[in-house]
Structures are given as C-alpha cells and as structure tokens.
Design a protein around this motif. Structure first.
Motif: not given
Length: 919
Positions: A279, A283, A313-314, A316-318, A321
């Motif tokens: 993770v 980040k 997935l980690p 893509l979530n990081s 925007s």
C-alpha cells in the motif's frame, strides 16, 4: 524519444517496402495497437494496413490448431487418462487435477523445445525407477502403481496429443510443434508473402526453428531490440538469448544483425524508492504522478509497470484526481470482485452434505451486499429480524426449514441460497444460475445505479455458463467439491477488462504487456527478489539436471527474461522511478531486487535513492467530552427517579462515557450468539438456582437437611435455568458441557460449605433472598428526588450477626473488599468497586429499615470458596491488621458522604462527562 516501433517502420520505408504486403509478427497483441498507430506518422499518406499478428496467432494459423483453456485441457486429459487406466487404479478428477496440471505443463515445455518425446519421457521413467525402488526385490502395490504411472507417461502423451490434433485443438507447446511440422508447406505456398518479426527476446526452440526457416528462405526479416552495453557483456543476463542467436544462427553469418543500439547509455534520471509494504508503494506512485502532473501538465508517454499485478487496485485507488486519461492493459481479476466472496461462501457451505449450517456462515451470506437487498420490505430489511432471532435464541446451527420459518415471506430466496445441493454438480449449477437471475432482477429495478454490479454479475453468469458447458460435454464433475476446484481454476484466469484510450495519457500494465513498447517516463513497482526476478520456482516433474541436458529453460533463463524486460523498459526512458518493498515478506518477495544492485554497480547512471516512510507521528488520543445539555439533565432526572443501581454507579466510576452510553443514550451491548456459554449466563444460572433453593426458607433457620435436599435438586434446577438463559444452545457437548458441569460443581461446593458451617455448630437464619430495595437519598442541592436501588442476593443472620451477601462467580480476594481512604471508593474502580457495591446494599437496606446495625457486608466468591465469606473491612493503613469488619452508623455516614458527592457530580450541569484513559 524515437520508439523502437517507429525506428523499424522508418527503416522499412527507407527500404521501399510496401507495407500493405507485409505481415508483422509481435510478442503481444498490445504492441500491435501501437504499431498501427505509428504507421500514419511514418508513411504520412493513405496506405492499406498490414496484417498484424501476435506470435500465438501466427503459430495457431500455421498449425491449424485452436488454443483451448487450461480447464478444458484438464478435462480432455482426464478422458484419455480414464481410457488408459484401470477403473480400480483411477484417481478422482479432484486428485487428478492436482498432478495433471504439472504434467501438462511439462508436455508443453517438451513440445515448445522440440524435445523427442520418447527419449525424455522414457528417461524420466528410468530415473524414478533408479532413484526410488529398483533395489527392492519385493515391491509393494503402492510402489508398483507409482512406477507404472511413470512408465505410462509416453502412452498418456501420445493418446492425449492425438486426441487434441484430431479435434483441431491444442495447448501452446503442441501448437508450436505442429507449426514446425507445417513450416515447409507454408514456405512452398506463401512465396509472395513477407513476415516482419520484431521485439523478440527469449525464443523457444520451435520459434527459433520457424523464424530461421523463414529467414533462410527470404520470407522474413527480424528486428531485435538490444543494447551494446549488455550484448557485448558476457556476464549480463539481459543479453543472454540474443547473444546466442547472433552467434549460432547461420543466417547472421551472411546477413546484418538488426539492431544493436546505444540508447541505454544516454543520460537518464533514475530514482529508487524503498517503501514499506504494498500500500505504501501505491501511495508513493500517486505522489510521483502528482509531481509529474505539476511539472508537465499531462502524463502522456508515462507508464506504470506493476511487477506484482496484485497492486492494481491499490494503485488505481491512489491515482490523483487530476489524471484525466488512463488506459489499463491488465484486467481486474474476477476473484477480487465482491460477488466472488458470495459464491465462495456458498461453495464452502454446500461442499459437505450437511443439512445444518453454522450461523456465522448463514449471517455472512445473508448480509452480503448482493443478498441483503433481496430481503427488503419497504425501507426495512428482514435480515435484521433473522439475525436478531438467531442471536437471542443462541441458534448455532440451523437447517433450511428453520431458516424458511424465520424468513417469511422470502422462502424462495432461502431455498435458492440454503436448499441442499445433495453433493451434485448439476444441482449446484442450477441453484447458482437461479441466484444470479434473482440478483439481476433486483439490480434491474435501479439499473442505472447498478451498472457496475450488473457487469460483475454478467461475467459470473458467463463463468457459470462455461461450467455448465464443460459439465454437459465432459462427465467428470461428479460432486460439489470437484465443481468447486474447477470453478476456482476458471475464476483465477478470468478478468474484467477496462475500457480506455490505449494511445493517450497514463498507461498501467504488467511486465509482459510492456514488450516492444517505449515510454519517456516509467514507474516500476515491486522490484524485489522473488517478484522481479521471480526466483527459483519449479512447477515441474522434470529434474534440473534433465532440463540442462535437454536445453529446457531453468530458473537461470527465467531470470534472464525478467532482466531483459527490466532493462528494455529503461533503455529509451528519460525518467525512471523504481520502487521496492523494504519489508521482507517470505511469500511476496524479500529484499530489494538484484536488478537494482546491478544498476548501481554498472556505474553508467547516477541513481538517487530515497527511503519513503509514512507519517506515523503519534498524536495523543482525544478523550471524548460530552456536554450536559438540558436534555441530558432531563434524562438524568428520569434515571434518578427510577433509582441509581450500584452497578450503574460503579460503571460511572470506571468510565463516565460508558455510563453516558448505557444509561443516558440507552445503548445496550451487542447481543451475540453464545457459542460457548458466556460468563454472565453462568452467573445468572447460579444466582437463580440459589434463589430457587433459598427463597422458600426466608424467615427460617437453615438446617443440614434443608441443604442436603437442595443437593438432590442441583442437576434439574441448573439444567432448567440453562435452558431459560441459553435458549436453544447445546449444553451436551464441548466447552458448553464443561461450563454446565462447572456450574453444578460451584453450587455443590457452596452447599457443602453450608453443611460444614452448620455441622460446626453455627446458626444461620435466612432473612431475605433477592431483596429489592429503593431508598430516597437526601440531596438538598438538587431540586428533584434521587433514589438508590439494588437487589441483594442474600441477607442472613450468622450466629446473631446480620450479613449482607453478594454472590460473585468470578474470583474475588479479601483485599478487594477493604478500604483505607473513603475518597478512594469513588475514584479507583479496579480496587474498590466490590467494596462500593456491598456498601450500597448495606446503606439501602439500613435506610429501608430492613436490617439493624451493626452488620457485616461482603462477597462469596465461587472461584475462591475456600476463603468463605469475604467481609468488607475498614483499615487505617495497608499494613493495618486490625480490620474493622462490623458496619456501624459512622461507617454508613462516611459512605453516604462519598455517595452523595458521586451523584452530585453525575447530575451537575457544570461537570461534563469526560472519558477516562483506560490503561
């Protein structure tokens, strides 16, 4: 930056090649998209697009065989295995699949490298015979079967491959071998075609043979992407394969070797980041992208290459925007979709033919995000009702009939979820398909809010359709467990493909998808040993020395493949960010990769090292602070009018916030199913049993006969109370049976103690049992009445002295019912809560004029019965042995002072509820 594909096209144009007449063969389909995009930039005119094939497509066309899935291969192999094996010696499909996958992989390698099948398979059989049991004269049946299996490998191979070729299908190795067999025919019938191979590195023997034949017959050209720095270095693994081709292929003795470049030695900005955990890497990637966007404004010609694809997935979530264009080459594994957990739970529930289901499995399925909406009634859900009933009645195991009774009017859904599968694959497939359509109908009600969930459901519908097709075609799925194994195999290879713009913005891909592609900025994650490179994994029955003898790839060659891909990503890039996990993990890679160390030792580039740590500055936890509003005061007035109990007051002493939650907000404790009898249930059973025994004796003198009669009733009375409290929980086995026996033992031991006291000449008169008290406390500072309530377990007279007794099923020691300073009663919960409680009972009973002074108050601890009645005592110091155990008026006055201070604190609007730090 000029990409490799662009350079190849420019060369072909300079050589006056008509691009429409060419067929390009690439390592992957992905590279074909970039090739097609580069054609108009190079030719700058309207041209017909050339044929573009991946190497797998080209060999499939050449062999006239169609590739099939691993699962279907297993079914085909099992059919052959059953034909060649006696019924008494056949493994079940479930057992077969565990070793057959390795065998198929070995067949694949043997064919890809064109090894004579008879030689190597007979060799393997002979090795097994020599290594294990050839010296034993009398071989057991197991040994004979084992050797017979190895002796049959060639027969398995021949029948298996013949069956596949007859059906026009094959695994990759068989397709390659057949392609080699057909190459001469292809050359004779395609003299006007020209093939262009580009971007290849590690070729198997079949690919080598095909390409060399085409080159020798002037039907092909090949363009390598290799660097001088590692082609000319005999120790550099990145050039291991291409060096061999340059030296050994006769074609290059008379023709130029295209190409060797010097892109790698050009100036590059390389940063290496050590980041703890996966993770953390995700980040950090987000942070790097933020910096790139700030400096450039866009992420064109930027790629994230995931060494460990589980980071998708980690990452893509990081993503920031501000990323406005994104293309993900790799798919999202279907196994990570929420629906996968639902079907997995269903398989685990039904794979055994049990008619009773464990309550946690039931609740997990009913509470699943795709199931709970099926039980909605208006805004409410039936699930809450069902769960509450299960918890309140301690229903540890339930059958389908019980669930239907609890679930009216949703019996159809319960039947689909929990109706038995009878250990039949066919019934399991029917039930899962029914469930899929039930979920679909529910999602269709709000279609536009559930588009993603409908897509998930559609892919699972496809998966179960494939399972149904396999089941209809091959009669090998005999039971649910076998179906589950095949389901897991299919699920592991299924992905949800993302839609994106493949030629714009940020590119996210795995290491193999990066072949032939070039980017100015590259971010590579998980560059750890065991990931890049993958290390010495060996999923094969072929020994290492046999692989060396037959020139089959070993971990050495696999490491060289990773090394080439790693260096090829860097060679044209201008900015490179390499991340590795600093936390050693045996399962997912250890220390940083040797590839990073190699970059450092080469000394070609300046490398910046950064150790990135998360911000873990410890902030002091903020204690809850609840202001006493007028509404809170009104609630406190209600509580005071009903009466403060000793337990609620000690709860406040322990932590005011707990008192606020439980008494003011009326938040009760979560009512869980008691799989094992809880401590409070045990306490209630003991209290109620003793109440049944002693209540009829109020106002009477206790005798030995009374107690002996009680002993005869212990079993039935304890059982009745367990049934009342533990509802439908089972007390006939396991830990519950032990707790049940402990309860009887506690009571029998207590009654034995009573008999001993009476036989020693002591007189015991029962005054009251479970005496309820409610007394007014005179508090002039408050303008509303305040009462103290409490139920006393037992009041008796022992040789004329009144005793107030509180039963405790836990362990209590004498020093826990002693006090030195009165002020400590309301400040130290751990030491003085027992003293506070018994004094509350004494105070309430005296004020209610039910007892006279002096008296004694204390605890009988069932875990410390040998100490007898533990009397409250006032001491002057810790070492004072002159304990005053008799409670007089002054004792109660001192206690009353502390009691009033405590209640005034609770009811004071100026004093907020402040959480205590619980150590």
């Amino acid at each position: 930056m000029t990409t490799f594909i662009h350079e190849v096209l420019q060369t072909l144009k300079a050589n006056k090649e008509i691009i429409a007449n060419l067929t390009f063969v690439l390592p992957s389909k992905r590279a074909g998209v970039f090739l097609k995009n580069n054609i108009p930039h190079v030719y700058q005119q309207t041209v017909f697009s050339p044929e573009i094939l991946s190497i797998e497509e080209f060999t499939s066309n050449l062999s006239q065989l169609k590739p099939i899935s691993n699962v279907e291969l297993l079914f085909e192999f099992y059919t052959v295995y059953k034909e060649l094996t006696k019924p008494s010696e056949q493994d079940s499909f479930e057992s077969f699949s565990k070793w057959a996958q390795v065998i198929i992989q070995d067949f694949n390698e043997i064919d890809r490298y064109l090894i004579p099948q008879e030689d190597i398979l007979n060799y393997l059989s002979a090795i097994q015979d020599i290594n294990h049991w050839s010296q034993q004269e009398n071989k057991s049946d197991f040994i004979k079967k084992y050797l017979a299996f190895w002796n049959k490998l060639l027969e398995y191979y021949n029948h298996f491959t013949e069956t596949l070729i007859h059906k026009g299908i094959g695994y990759q190795g068989l397709i390659y071998r057949e392609a080699v067999n057909n190459i001469e025919s292809y050359i004779q019938t395609n003299t006007d075609k020209k093939l262009v191979f580009l971007g290849f590195n590690a070729l198997n023997k079949a690919e080598e043979t095909i390409i060399q034949e085409l080159l020798q017959n002037e039907l092909a050209e090949i363009y390598w992407d290799i660097e001088t720095s590692y082609l000319n270095n005999p120790l550099h693994d990145a050039g291991l394969f291409v060096k061999q081709y340059k030296q050994n292929w006769s074609y290059f003795k008379a023709n130029p070797f295209n190409w060797v470049s010097n892109n790698y030695t050009q100036e590059k900005e390389i940063s290496v980041y050590g980041v703890p955990k996966n993770v953390g890497q995700a980040k950090q990637i987000g942070s790097i992208l933020n910096t790139l966007i700030s400096n450039r404004g866009n992420l064109d010609k930027t790629a994230i290459v995931l060494g460990d694809e589980g980071l998708l997935l980690p990452v893509l979530n990081s993503l920031p925007s501000t990323v406005n264009a994104l293309n993900i080459t790799m798919g999202l594994p279907l196994s990570s979709v929420p629906l996968a957990t639902l079907f997995e739970r269903l398989f685990y529930l039904h794979k055994d033919s049990n008619s009773n289901y464990y309550y946690k499995d039931i609740i997990a399925i009913l509470s699943h995000q795709n199931i709970s909406p099926l039980f909605e009634i208006n805004p409410k859900t039936k699930i809450t009702e069902i769960v509450n009933t299960i918890q309140q009645n301690n229903l540890v195991y339930l059958n389908t009939a019980q669930l239907k009774e609890l679930s009216e009017p949703f019996t159809e859904i319960i039947e689909v979820l929990f109706g038995t599968w009878d250990n039949e694959a066919n019934k399991a497939l029917k039930q899962t398909k029914k469930l899929i359509f039930l979920i679909k109908n529910n999602l269709d009600n709000k279609k536009y809010d559930n588009l993603l969930h409908l897509e998930y459901l559609y892919r699972f519908n496809e998966l179960f359709n494939e399972l149904s097709r396999l089941h209809a075609t091959y009669p090998h799925l005999k039971n649910v467990q076998t179906l589950f194994e095949v389901y897991k195999n299919l699920l592991s290879s299924e992905t949800l493909d993302f839609k994106g713009e493949p030629l714009q913005g940020l590119q996210v891909m795995g290491m193999l998808e990066s072949r032939v592609l070039d980017f100015e900025t590259v971010i590579i994650s998980s560059v750890n040993e065991g990931v890049l490179p993958s290390g010495k994994s060996n999923n094969s029955f072929i020994p290492f020395d046999v692989k060396l003898q037959y020139n089959l790839p070993t971990y050495k060659e696999k490491d060289a493949v990773y090394s080439y891909h790693f260096y090829r990503l860097i060679q044209r890039a201008k900015q490179v960010h390499i991340l590795y996990n600093t936390e050693a993990d045996v399962l997912n890679g250890g220390e940083k990769s040797r590839l990073i160390t190699q970059l450092e030792l080469e000394g070609i580039h300046t490398i910046t090292h950064k150790l990135v740590l998360p911000d873990v500055s410890l902030s002091k936890p903020t204690l809850h602070h609840i202001y006493k509003t007028p509404n809170v005061l009104e609630r406190l007035k209600d509580i005071a009018n009903k009466g403060f109990s000793p337990s609620s007051l000690t709860n406040y002493i322990r932590n005011p916030i707990d008192f606020y939650n439980q008494k003011v907000l009326k938040i009760g404790e979560y009512d869980e199913v008691e799989e094992t009898i809880a401590a409070n249930t045990l306490g209630n059973v003991i209290h109620n049993t003793l109440e049944d025994f002693y209540k009829p004796l109020e106002g009477k003198q206790l005798t030995v006969d009374h107690v002996k009669h009680m002993k005869t009733l212990v079993d039935t009375t304890v059982t009745n109370h367990f049934k009342a409290f533990y509802k439908q929980g089972d007390i006939t086995k396991g830990k519950n049976l032990i707790v049940y026996e402990i309860a009887k033992r506690y009571i029998n031991n207590f009654l034995n103690l009573e008999i001993e006291e009476l036989q020693n000449g002591n007189k015991i008169n029962i005054v009251a049992i479970e005496s309820e008290n409610k007394v007014l406390i005179d508090l002039k500072e408050l303008d509303f009445p305040v009462y103290l309530t409490g139920k006393v377990d037992r009041v008796d007279q022992y040789n004329g002295i009144t005793r107030i007794i509180d039963y405790k099923t836990g362990k209590v020691l004498q020093n826990q019912v002693e006090v030195i300073d009165w002020e400590d009663l309301t400040t130290d919960y751990a030491k003085y809560s027992k003293s506070f409680q018994v004094l509350c009972y004494a105070y309430a009973m005296f004020k209610d004029r039910k007892v006279n002074l002096p008296l004694e108050a204390g605890v009988i601890s069932f875990k410390n019965l040998s100490s007898g009645f533990l009397k409250f005592a006032k001491k002057e110091s810790t070492y004072d042995r002159n304990k005053n155990t008799l409670i007089y008026n002054d004792t109660l006055q001192f206690f009353e002072t502390e009691l009033k201070k405590l209640i005034l604190e609770i009811c004071n609007l100026e004093m907020d509820f402040v959480e205590k730090e619980i150590e």
